[in-house]
Design an enzyme around this catalytic site. Structure first.
Site, PDB file in Angstrom:
ATOM      1  N   THR A 168     -29.921 -12.346 -40.788  1.00  0.00           N
ATOM      2  CA  THR A 168     -29.785 -13.145 -39.568  1.00  0.00           C
ATOM      3  C   THR A 168     -30.834 -12.820 -38.523  1.00  0.00           C
ATOM      4  OG1 THR A 168     -28.128 -11.617 -38.678  1.00  0.00           O
ATOM      5  CG2 THR A 168     -27.317 -13.523 -39.909  1.00  0.00           C
ATOM      6  N   CYS A 169     -31.393 -11.631 -38.548  1.00  0.00           N
ATOM      7  CA  CYS A 169     -32.437 -11.282 -37.573  1.00  0.00           C
ATOM      8  C   CYS A 169     -33.675 -12.158 -37.737  1.00  0.00           C
ATOM      9  CB  CYS A 169     -32.837  -9.812 -37.703  1.00  0.00           C
ATOM     10  SG  CYS A 169     -31.558  -8.674 -37.165  1.00  0.00           S
TER      11      CYS A 169
END
Length: 116
Positions: A79-80
């Site tokens: 998700t980063c």
């Protein structure tokens, strides 16, 4: 969501570029939100589009990056970076099965929202 996809590490004619949009078109709205949450940690796309301020130039900050992996595994999200590692499956049914398994297991462990 389909318009936000970019592909990295795949051959130019890789079937994943056809199969993933095909699978996502079959998803209902709840499954699309699960996919979006799985990859971006967001449950909706803002009116101005997605933008990942934490992305420091590795990937386009306004795209969902689909990244080639060489071993068969369930899709894995980062998700980063708004990135999802997906093996180039031989058919869309296996891709759909593995992607649903990944997003529904993510829902069970993330606890961020409940869609029913």
């Amino acid at each position: 969501i389909i318009n936000l996809l970019t592909y990295e590490g795949y051959e130019e004619d890789a079937k994943i570029k056809e199969y993933l949009p095909q699978v996502l078109r079959k998803f209902d709205s709840d499954e699309l939100r699960l996919f979006l949450h799985f990859v971006t940690n967001n449950v909706s796309i803002p009116i101005n589009g997605i933008y990942n301020p934490g992305n420091h130039g590795s990937y386009p900050p306004d795209k969902i990056n689909i990244y080639h992996v060489s071993s068969i595994q369930l899709p894995v999200a980062h998700t980063c970076w708004y990135r999802c590692d997906i093996y180039p499956y031989d058919n869309p049914d296996i891709l759909e099965e593995h992607l649903k398994h990944a997003i529904y297991n993510h829902k069970a462990t993330a606890g961020a929202f409940d869609i029913g």
